[in-house]
Design an enzyme around this catalytic site. Structure first.
Site, PDB file in Angstrom:
ATOM      1  N   LYS A 300      17.376   6.556  -3.059  1.00  0.00           N
ATOM      2  CA  LYS A 300      16.364   7.062  -2.194  1.00  0.00           C
ATOM      3  C   LYS A 300      17.531   8.505  -2.373  1.00  0.00           C
ATOM      4  CE  LYS A 300      14.807   4.090   1.646  1.00  0.00           C
ATOM      5  NZ  LYS A 300      13.094   5.199   0.871  1.00  0.00           N
ATOM      6  N   ARG A 374       8.977  -5.620   1.223  1.00  0.00           N
ATOM      7  CA  ARG A 374       8.211  -6.502   0.540  1.00  0.00           C
ATOM      8  C   ARG A 374       8.015  -7.569   0.106  1.00  0.00           C
ATOM      9  NH1 ARG A 374       4.401  -1.815  -2.471  1.00  0.00           N
ATOM     10  NH2 ARG A 374       5.541  -0.865  -1.022  1.00  0.00           N
TER      11      ARG A 374
HETATM   12  N1  BES Z   1      12.492   1.637   4.292  1.00  0.00           N
HETATM   13  C1  BES Z   1      11.347   2.448   4.033  1.00  0.00           C
HETATM   14  C2  BES Z   1       9.952   3.113   3.793  1.00  0.00           C
HETATM   15  C3  BES Z   1      10.444   3.710   5.413  1.00  0.00           C
HETATM   16  C4  BES Z   1      10.776   5.074   4.859  1.00  0.00           C
HETATM   17  C5  BES Z   1      10.189   3.414   6.099  1.00  0.00           C
HETATM   18  C6  BES Z   1      10.167   6.306   6.162  1.00  0.00           C
HETATM   19  C7  BES Z   1      10.294   4.535   7.452  1.00  0.00           C
HETATM   20  C8  BES Z   1      10.785   5.388   6.792  1.00  0.00           C
HETATM   21  C9  BES Z   1      10.832   0.936   2.185  1.00  0.00           C
HETATM   22  O1  BES Z   1      11.531   0.351   1.617  1.00  0.00           O
HETATM   23  C10 BES Z   1      10.479   2.094   1.045  1.00  0.00           C
HETATM   24  O2  BES Z   1      11.712   2.806   0.518  1.00  0.00           O
HETATM   25  N2  BES Z   1       9.326   2.304   1.174  1.00  0.00           N
HETATM   26  C11 BES Z   1       8.812   3.432  -0.761  1.00  0.00           C
HETATM   27  C12 BES Z   1       8.406   2.281  -1.289  1.00  0.00           C
HETATM   28  C13 BES Z   1       7.598   2.945  -2.386  1.00  0.00           C
HETATM   29  C14 BES Z   1       9.664   3.061  -3.445  1.00  0.00           C
HETATM   30  C15 BES Z   1       6.004   2.188  -3.189  1.00  0.00           C
HETATM   31  C16 BES Z   1       7.925   4.475  -0.030  1.00  0.00           C
HETATM   32  O3  BES Z   1       7.513   4.119   1.242  1.00  0.00           O
HETATM   33  O4  BES Z   1       8.999   5.636  -0.600  1.00  0.00           O
HETATM   34 ZN    ZN Z   2      13.025   0.543   0.426  1.00  0.00          ZN
END
Ligand code: BES
Ligand code: ZN
Ligand code: ZN
Length: 529
Positions: A300, A374
């Site tokens: 990230k 997931r």
């Molecule tokens: N934990 C994150 C989602 C999240 C984002 C929670 C902001 C709370 C606040 C999750 O694991 C994630 O990173 N999801 C990705 C999925 C994508 C790579 C398909 C996302 O939402 O960007």
């Molecule tokens: Zn994530």
């Protein structure tokens, strides 16, 4: 004219501004004096806005009683201080009564507003929570250690406002805010007040776990904290399953995420037997427990990454809901499952394109290591089916796309069951921690099953489009139960100032809705017998 002038002068003499908006005070000594005074207590009283008479103060019954006790001085001072108090606005009075050196009067808005069909919540309850929170914080700012709270006609909502409104994570600071204990003013609604305290403390437990830094709340520390909270309940059994157990369960998707970190994973299992019969089919709660989500190899951006210490919000809310259900002695059985691990980049971490095998045998191509939630949930959902569940409800800070869709207004609910949906929805109207139904169309399923190397990809083939929906469609591939709901809580994970009775920080939402839902389900089973 003359009356108005006299009023104006008198009000200027009696009322002085205090830091919070629209506050006045009469005879205000230094706040610190009160905390040392014998039995010094604050009092928070609600007041309704009147539609008819511009000037008349519409007290609650507690406000009326207090005004009689001080021979009508409160009403008099309020009218001198200016127009009636608007919703959430306060006035502070000092020296009115020896038992209550400081009295905060706070605007409740319209009386008997009821359920607002556009907002999908009970407006009276929300107004009470917000008003009481503001009032209690004002007493805290005066450094008064005890506060009595007007039940405002709904002692549960008042207690929730007080306990939620005062909560703050300051474990690791040397300088802490003064501790303040809210108590019910009067004795008529003790049971409802106590219920509100338990509901709010449940949410505060989730807030605490989510706010705490990831080096303090590792998977094992999380599990031990919950175990400790449940220790005194004979109705609950807790199992902290180690990595070897996870491996024998063939939870290959969960393990593939966990192996990237030096912190070992834990699978936390709680068994609450509150039902008349221990064999009654349980409600199964499942919560995503990523104690830190760096994204893994699909790292990230660094800005804001610290918030990912709360990526165990699903686990925190479902575990806290079980602690609360046990404290309330709810008459139903609940199983709680929380796969806990970190998502880190390392030489052992998942790489984009890796294929892993979940507990039900399905293969998954890990196209983005940041879509890790997931993977944990796939295995935990498979495991949930072992309990012959009455319903499975999972909660997860699963997708940024959920935040884009609804923001912090409501939790997104993806469910295959209208029965389950209606129970969650009804519960959320009462708690004010709202839910909104989202689609589980085949349309989205096609986007995760069209995968080059495996049965499923962990991201949708059109990547960002409908991201919360493709994530839900992915989870659905691991569910055969007839009553399942996935709650995407990414949007409600934290609070800036949207929910007035929560301070800035991790929100612990929707713990109270989960508890209220479980309470309603337990009533449902009783009625069906
Ligand atoms: N934990 C994150 C989602 C999240 C984002 C929670 C902001 C709370 C606040 C999750 O694991 C994630 O990173 N999801 C990705 C999925 C994508 C790579 C398909 C996302 O939402 O960007
Ligand atoms: Zn994530
Ligand atoms: Zn995550």
């Amino acid at each position: 004219m003359l009356l108005a002038w006299v009023r104006g002068v008198a009000a200027r003499r009696l009322c002085r501004d205090v830091p919070l908006a629209c506050s006045c005070s009469a005879q205000r000594p230094s706040p610190r004096g009160y905390s040392r005074g014998a039995g010094g207590k604050g009092l928070v009283l609600g007041i309704y806005s009147s539609e008819k008479d511009e000037d008349a103060a519409m007290f609650t019954s507690a406000g009326d009683a207090f005004d009689r006790l001080v021979s009508g001085k409160l009403r008099e001072l309020l009218s001198l201080c200016g127009p009636p108090l608007k919703k959430g606005k306060t006035r502070v009075f000092h020296g009115l009564h020896q038992d209550f050196p400081s009295v905060v009067v706070v605007g409740l808005g319209k009386k008997d507003a009821g359920v607002n069909d556009h907002e999908n919540w009970n407006e009276d309850k929300e107004n009470i929570r917000a008003a009481v929170a503001v009032g209690c914080r004002q007493i805290q700012d005066l450094e008064i250690p005890f506060v009595e709270v007007d039940p405002c006609g709904d002692a549960q909502a008042a207690a929730e406002g007080a306990v939620l409104g005062l909560h703050e994570y300051n474990e690791l600071k040397q300088k802490k805010k003064p501790v303040i204990t809210p108590q019910l003013h009067g004795s008529a609604e003790r049971e409802a007040w106590q219920k509100g305290v338990i509901y709010a403390e449940g949410q505060n437990l989730a807030r605490y776990l989510m706010e705490a830094p990831a080096n303090y709340i590792t998977p094992i520390k999380f599990a031990e904290h919950i175990e400790q909270k449940l220790r005194n309940f004979s109705t609950v059994k807790v199992h902290i399953r180690p990595e070897s157990w996870i491996a024998t369960q063939q939870m290959g998707a969960f393990l593939s995420v966990a192996k990237g970190s030096a912190e070992p994973p834990v699978f936390l299992e709680m068994n609450y037997s509150g039902g008349a019969n221990t064999n009654d089919s349980p409600l199964v709660f499942v919560g995503k427990g990523v104690t830190f989500d760096s994204g893994g190899i699909s790292l990230k951006p660094s800005s804001g990454m610290d918030a990912m210490r709360a990526d165990m919000g699903g686990a925190a809310t479902v575990c806290s809901a079980i602690v609360t259900a046990a404290a309330l002695n709810l008459p139903l059985n609940i199983i709680g499952l929380a796969p806990l691990c970190e998502n880190m980049p390392s030489g052992k971490a998942n790489k984009p394109g890796d294929v892993v095998r979940a507990k039900n045998g399905k293969t998954i191509q890990v196209d983005n290591t940041d879509a890790e939630g997931r993977l944990l949930l796939a295995d935990a959902l498979c495991y949930a089916h072992n309990f012959n569940p009455r319903a499975i409800v999972n909660a997860a800070t699963l997708t940024g796309a959920m935040d884009v869709a609804l923001g912090s207004a409501a939790t997104g609910v993806f469910t295959n069951s209208s029965w389950l949906w209606s129970h969650l929805y009804e519960a959320s109207i009462v708690t004010g921690d709202r839910v909104w139904r989202m689609p589980l169309f085949e349309h989205y399923t096609k986007q995760v099953t069209d995968c080059p190397l495996a049965d499923l990809s962990n991201i949708g083939k059109y990547s960002r489009a409908g991201g919360a929906c493709t994530a839900a469609a992915f989870l659905k591939e691991f569910v055969t139960a007839l009553h399942w709901a996935h709650l995407d809580i990414a949007g409600v994970m934290s609070n800036k100032d949207e929910v007035p009775y929560l301070r800035k920080g991790m929100a612990g939402r929707p713990t109270r809705t989960l508890v209220e839902f479980a309470a309603r389900l337990s009533q449902d089973s009783r009625n069906n017998k």
